[in-house]
Design a protein around this motif. Structure first.
Motif, PDB file in Angstrom:
ATOM      1  N   GLY A  99       0.849  -1.183   0.000  1.00  0.00           N
ATOM      2  CA  GLY A  99       0.000   0.000   0.000  1.00  0.00           C
ATOM      3  C   GLY A  99       0.887   1.235   0.000  1.00  0.00           C
ATOM      4  N   PRO A 100       0.418   2.304   0.562  1.00  0.00           N
ATOM      5  CA  PRO A 100       1.225   3.525   0.624  1.00  0.00           C
ATOM      6  C   PRO A 100       2.474   3.351   1.489  1.00  0.00           C
ATOM      7  CG  PRO A 100      -0.795   3.739   1.907  1.00  0.00           C
ATOM      8  CD  PRO A 100      -0.916   2.485   1.129  1.00  0.00           C
ATOM      9  N   ASP A 101       2.431   2.439   2.467  1.00  0.00           N
ATOM     10  CA  ASP A 101       3.603   2.214   3.303  1.00  0.00           C
ATOM     11  C   ASP A 101       4.504   1.169   2.670  1.00  0.00           C
ATOM     12  OD1 ASP A 101       2.272   3.907   4.885  1.00  0.00           O
ATOM     13  OD2 ASP A 101       1.605   2.393   6.340  1.00  0.00           O
ATOM     14  N   LEU A 102       5.794   1.296   2.944  1.00  0.00           N
ATOM     15  CA  LEU A 102       6.754   0.381   2.357  1.00  0.00           C
ATOM     16  C   LEU A 102       7.286  -0.556   3.431  1.00  0.00           C
ATOM     17  CD1 LEU A 102       8.440  -0.453  -0.097  1.00  0.00           C
ATOM     18  CD2 LEU A 102      10.152   1.203   0.638  1.00  0.00           C
ATOM     19  N   ASP A 103       7.105  -1.842   3.196  1.00  0.00           N
ATOM     20  CA  ASP A 103       7.709  -2.841   4.077  1.00  0.00           C
ATOM     21  C   ASP A 103       9.073  -3.188   3.477  1.00  0.00           C
ATOM     22  OD1 ASP A 103       8.468  -4.908   5.637  1.00  0.00           O
ATOM     23  OD2 ASP A 103       6.806  -6.244   5.094  1.00  0.00           O
ATOM     24  N   VAL A 104      10.114  -2.588   4.001  1.00  0.00           N
ATOM     25  CA  VAL A 104      11.425  -2.682   3.357  1.00  0.00           C
ATOM     26  C   VAL A 104      11.872  -4.123   3.108  1.00  0.00           C
ATOM     27  CG1 VAL A 104      13.879  -2.176   3.585  1.00  0.00           C
ATOM     28  CG2 VAL A 104      12.197  -0.422   4.115  1.00  0.00           C
ATOM     29  N   PRO A 105      11.930  -4.987   4.113  1.00  0.00           N
ATOM     30  CA  PRO A 105      12.424  -6.338   3.848  1.00  0.00           C
ATOM     31  C   PRO A 105      11.601  -7.056   2.787  1.00  0.00           C
ATOM     32  CG  PRO A 105      12.254  -5.937   6.196  1.00  0.00           C
ATOM     33  CD  PRO A 105      11.571  -4.793   5.520  1.00  0.00           C
ATOM     34  N   TRP A 203      22.682 -12.475  -0.204  1.00  0.00           N
ATOM     35  CA  TRP A 203      23.730 -11.493  -0.011  1.00  0.00           C
ATOM     36  C   TRP A 203      23.234 -10.085  -0.334  1.00  0.00           C
ATOM     37  CZ3 TRP A 203      27.325  -9.454   2.272  1.00  0.00           C
ATOM     38  CH2 TRP A 203      28.321  -8.659   1.688  1.00  0.00           C
ATOM     39  N   LEU A 204      22.507  -9.977  -1.414  1.00  0.00           N
ATOM     40  CA  LEU A 204      21.957  -8.669  -1.770  1.00  0.00           C
ATOM     41  C   LEU A 204      20.983  -8.194  -0.705  1.00  0.00           C
ATOM     42  CD1 LEU A 204      21.681  -6.331  -3.685  1.00  0.00           C
ATOM     43  CD2 LEU A 204      19.989  -7.623  -4.987  1.00  0.00           C
ATOM     44  N   GLY A 205      20.201  -9.137  -0.189  1.00  0.00           N
ATOM     45  CA  GLY A 205      19.276  -8.773   0.886  1.00  0.00           C
ATOM     46  C   GLY A 205      20.024  -8.188   2.074  1.00  0.00           C
ATOM     47  N   GLN A 206      21.066  -8.870   2.506  1.00  0.00           N
ATOM     48  CA  GLN A 206      21.863  -8.356   3.629  1.00  0.00           C
ATOM     49  C   GLN A 206      22.400  -6.972   3.345  1.00  0.00           C
ATOM     50  OE1 GLN A 206      25.018 -10.711   5.556  1.00  0.00           O
ATOM     51  NE2 GLN A 206      24.011 -12.514   4.720  1.00  0.00           N
ATOM     52  N   LEU A 207      22.988  -6.836   2.157  1.00  0.00           N
ATOM     53  CA  LEU A 207      23.582  -5.551   1.799  1.00  0.00           C
ATOM     54  C   LEU A 207      22.542  -4.442   1.849  1.00  0.00           C
ATOM     55  CD1 LEU A 207      26.065  -5.665  -1.217  1.00  0.00           C
ATOM     56  CD2 LEU A 207      26.321  -4.565   0.994  1.00  0.00           C
ATOM     57  N   LEU A 208      21.396  -4.698   1.273  1.00  0.00           N
ATOM     58  CA  LEU A 208      20.382  -3.657   1.192  1.00  0.00           C
ATOM     59  C   LEU A 208      19.866  -3.275   2.576  1.00  0.00           C
ATOM     60  CD1 LEU A 208      18.339  -4.536  -2.014  1.00  0.00           C
ATOM     61  CD2 LEU A 208      20.092  -2.801  -1.649  1.00  0.00           C
ATOM     62  N   THR A 209      19.594  -4.275   3.396  1.00  0.00           N
ATOM     63  CA  THR A 209      19.121  -3.923   4.738  1.00  0.00           C
ATOM     64  C   THR A 209      20.202  -3.189   5.504  1.00  0.00           C
ATOM     65  OG1 THR A 209      19.736  -6.132   5.476  1.00  0.00           O
ATOM     66  CG2 THR A 209      17.434  -5.776   4.903  1.00  0.00           C
ATOM     67  N   ALA A 210      21.458  -3.576   5.295  1.00  0.00           N
ATOM     68  CA  ALA A 210      22.533  -2.861   5.964  1.00  0.00           C
ATOM     69  C   ALA A 210      22.596  -1.417   5.498  1.00  0.00           C
ATOM     70  CB  ALA A 210      23.872  -3.552   5.687  1.00  0.00           C
ATOM     71  N   LEU A 211      22.314  -1.209   4.239  1.00  0.00           N
ATOM     72  CA  LEU A 211      22.409   0.143   3.696  1.00  0.00           C
ATOM     73  C   LEU A 211      21.196   0.989   4.058  1.00  0.00           C
ATOM     74  CD1 LEU A 211      23.892  -0.521   0.153  1.00  0.00           C
ATOM     75  CD2 LEU A 211      24.914   0.848   1.965  1.00  0.00           C
ATOM     76  N   LEU A 212      20.032   0.354   4.094  1.00  0.00           N
ATOM     77  CA  LEU A 212      18.807   1.135   4.182  1.00  0.00           C
ATOM     78  C   LEU A 212      18.293   1.336   5.602  1.00  0.00           C
ATOM     79  CD1 LEU A 212      16.820  -0.131   1.091  1.00  0.00           C
ATOM     80  CD2 LEU A 212      18.220   1.917   1.377  1.00  0.00           C
ATOM     81  N   THR A 213      18.794   0.572   6.536  1.00  0.00           N
ATOM     82  CA  THR A 213      18.319   0.754   7.908  1.00  0.00           C
ATOM     83  C   THR A 213      19.442   1.327   8.745  1.00  0.00           C
ATOM     84  OG1 THR A 213      18.965  -1.469   8.574  1.00  0.00           O
ATOM     85  CG2 THR A 213      16.775  -1.201   7.626  1.00  0.00           C
ATOM     86  N   GLY A 215      20.174   1.389  12.216  1.00  0.00           N
ATOM     87  CA  GLY A 215      20.831   0.437  13.097  1.00  0.00           C
ATOM     88  C   GLY A 215      20.947  -0.899  12.387  1.00  0.00           C
ATOM     89  N   ALA A 216      21.918  -1.708  12.799  1.00  0.00           N
ATOM     90  CA  ALA A 216      22.066  -3.023  12.186  1.00  0.00           C
ATOM     91  C   ALA A 216      20.933  -3.939  12.644  1.00  0.00           C
ATOM     92  CB  ALA A 216      23.409  -3.624  12.599  1.00  0.00           C
ATOM     93  N   ARG A 217      20.317  -4.600  11.673  1.00  0.00           N
ATOM     94  CA  ARG A 217      19.278  -5.557  12.028  1.00  0.00           C
ATOM     95  C   ARG A 217      19.876  -6.958  11.938  1.00  0.00           C
ATOM     96  NH1 ARG A 217      14.856  -5.872   9.991  1.00  0.00           N
ATOM     97  NH2 ARG A 217      13.278  -4.283  10.314  1.00  0.00           N
ATOM     98  N   THR A 218      19.574  -7.784  12.903  1.00  0.00           N
ATOM     99  CA  THR A 218      20.150  -9.134  12.881  1.00  0.00           C
ATOM    100  C   THR A 218      19.193 -10.083  12.169  1.00  0.00           C
ATOM    101  OG1 THR A 218      19.397  -9.120  15.156  1.00  0.00           O
ATOM    102  CG2 THR A 218      21.767  -9.157  14.785  1.00  0.00           C
ATOM    103  N   ASP A 219      19.021  -9.855  10.884  1.00  0.00           N
ATOM    104  CA  ASP A 219      18.057 -10.616  10.096  1.00  0.00           C
ATOM    105  C   ASP A 219      18.812 -11.317   8.972  1.00  0.00           C
ATOM    106  OD1 ASP A 219      16.094 -11.616   8.532  1.00  0.00           O
ATOM    107  OD2 ASP A 219      15.275  -9.673   7.913  1.00  0.00           O
ATOM    108  N   THR A 220      19.482 -12.399   9.324  1.00  0.00           N
ATOM    109  CA  THR A 220      20.221 -13.137   8.304  1.00  0.00           C
ATOM    110  C   THR A 220      19.242 -13.891   7.424  1.00  0.00           C
ATOM    111  OG1 THR A 220      20.595 -14.652  10.148  1.00  0.00           O
ATOM    112  CG2 THR A 220      22.489 -13.428   9.332  1.00  0.00           C
ATOM    113  N   GLY A 221      19.195 -13.513   6.185  1.00  0.00           N
ATOM    114  CA  GLY A 221      18.190 -14.010   5.238  1.00  0.00           C
ATOM    115  C   GLY A 221      18.112 -15.526   5.162  1.00  0.00           C
ATOM    116  N   HIS A 222      19.258 -16.211   5.097  1.00  0.00           N
ATOM    117  CA  HIS A 222      19.213 -17.662   4.912  1.00  0.00           C
ATOM    118  C   HIS A 222      19.941 -18.371   6.018  1.00  0.00           C
ATOM    119  CE1 HIS A 222      17.577 -19.639   1.237  1.00  0.00           C
ATOM    120  NE2 HIS A 222      17.299 -18.369   0.960  1.00  0.00           N
TER     121      HIS A 222
END
Lengths: 222, 222
Positions: A99-105, A203-213, A215-222
């Motif tokens: 919707g109008p809000d963006l769920d980044v991950p 890897w791209l997921g990690q990079l993007l979350t690292a860049l876009l958030t 604080g560091a989020r501990t959300d290892t994709g795989h």
DNA sequence: CTCGTCGGATACGCGAATGTATCGGATACA
DNA sequence: TGTATCCGATACATTCGCGTATCCGACGAG
């Protein structure tokens, strides 16, 4: 595999001097030539492909080619435009899905799904990049493509700024969009060598979350 | 311009069956061929270069070429190894310049200085990447090169962890090194198109500090 | 169904690039 | 300095890919 190119040639074609009637047959063979060219380019690389090889793969003779294109470069350009436009639409779609809000991950997942899907396309795209790097005219076109895509990303990022604050290093959403593109390109390079699509996505997921958030989020994709 | 290649051929050459005497003349012409090839490849792209063009640029005839290399691919490979090794040494040097402690911004500046110096080299390197992407054997070699470089970076980052804490998203120094490489590759892509070295340097600086420091630093390079 | 136009196939000539075989000058070593 | 060897130049045959000109079948309009 076959990209739908049945619609009449889009405006701005550098090809033949606008024949009065655009026959159905013509459109079909043109599309087949493009599809065959995609496969051949992906397999051998633009620099190592002859006109005849493309024709053979498409099931036509050279006559058909010269009736539709003036040179291999022209075909390559047309091919790139066609595919790149498709991808761009898909990315725009993936970005607009919320919707109008963006769920980044979630958005990141969807976008990487689209962007890192087809190794063959990455090969062709990189060939085209190398090509463009030596031809200012083509480079301009590619830069415009990228700029349009970046604009879409920036717009989307900006609209969601309340929820997920962007790091301040980049000057606002536009800088962040730049970073997204750079991350994508960087991951692509590695992917071209190791051909590990899954790892590239994670890897791209990690990079993007690292860049876009921030604080560091501990959300290892795989 | 001329890379020093006067030393005898390094081990592991696939070329001729080790002639008993390695004449000085031979080494010289081999080096000249490599240097000329670099210029020609940079200008026209590997795929569009003929053996004769290289020879002409070097001031030799085709006989000289066939006496030193079996195929253009072989020359290309030798050329890449030569230059890439030089760059790798320079990067290692730039990383080792500090004492035991790592001054991240300074090191970043020095490294980008080395890496984003020569547009011609970027062109050739990208050509080689495209080449490697279609030849698993060559891809392995390139991956090893990258892995070695990444190792050096990771080692350096790890040694400085006390001073500048790395973000936790990447698993330790090795992940961070991966990110550095990706950022470099991403910036390179854009640079190939717009040819703006200064902007690329500043941009890479921003990206790296954003990636390597936990909190956002308000250090706009330009 | 018929005719005029279009699109792709075929055939031709041409130029470029390749790889090889051979030759003459340069180079190293005694 | 003499000589055996090495290296690069030259000449040649060949293959490959390109672009064009011409022809015949397909398609679309009436």
């Amino acid at each position: 595999m076959a990209v739908d190119a049945t619609h009449p040639a889009s405006a701005g074609e550098a090809a033949a001097a606008t024949p009065g009637r655009v026959t159905k047959r013509r459109v079909r063979t043109r599309a087949k030539l493009l599809d065959a060219a995609f496969d051949v380019f992906a397999a051998k690389g633009f620099g190592r492909v002859s006109i005849e090889e493309v024709c053979e793969a498409a099931g036509y003779s050279r006559g058909a080619f010269y009736s539709n294109f003036a040179t291999l470069d022209e075909l390559f350009f047309a091919l790139y435009r066609q595919r790149a436009d498709v991808i761009a639409e898909q990315v725009a779609g993936a970005l607009a899905l919320d919707g109008p809000d963006l769920d980044v991950p979630a958005a990141v997942d969807r976008v990487t799904e689209v962007l890192l899907l087809d190794l063959d396309w990455l090969l062709v795209k990189t060939d085209f990049l190398v090509h463009a790097a030596r031809d200012p005219e083509i480079a301009r076109t590619l830069l415009e493509h990228r700029s349009r895509l970046r604009g879409a990303i920036a717009e989307r990022l900006g609209r969601a700024q309340g929820h997920t604050a962007l790091p301040a290093v980049f000057g606002g959403a536009d800088g962040a969009a730049h970073a997204v593109i750079a991350a994508y390109d960087g991951v692509t390079t590695q992917l071209l060598l190791d051909k590990d699509v899954e790892r590239a996505r994670a890897w791209l997921g990690q990079l993007l979350t690292a860049l876009l958030t921030e604080g560091a989020r501990t959300d290892t994709g795989h």
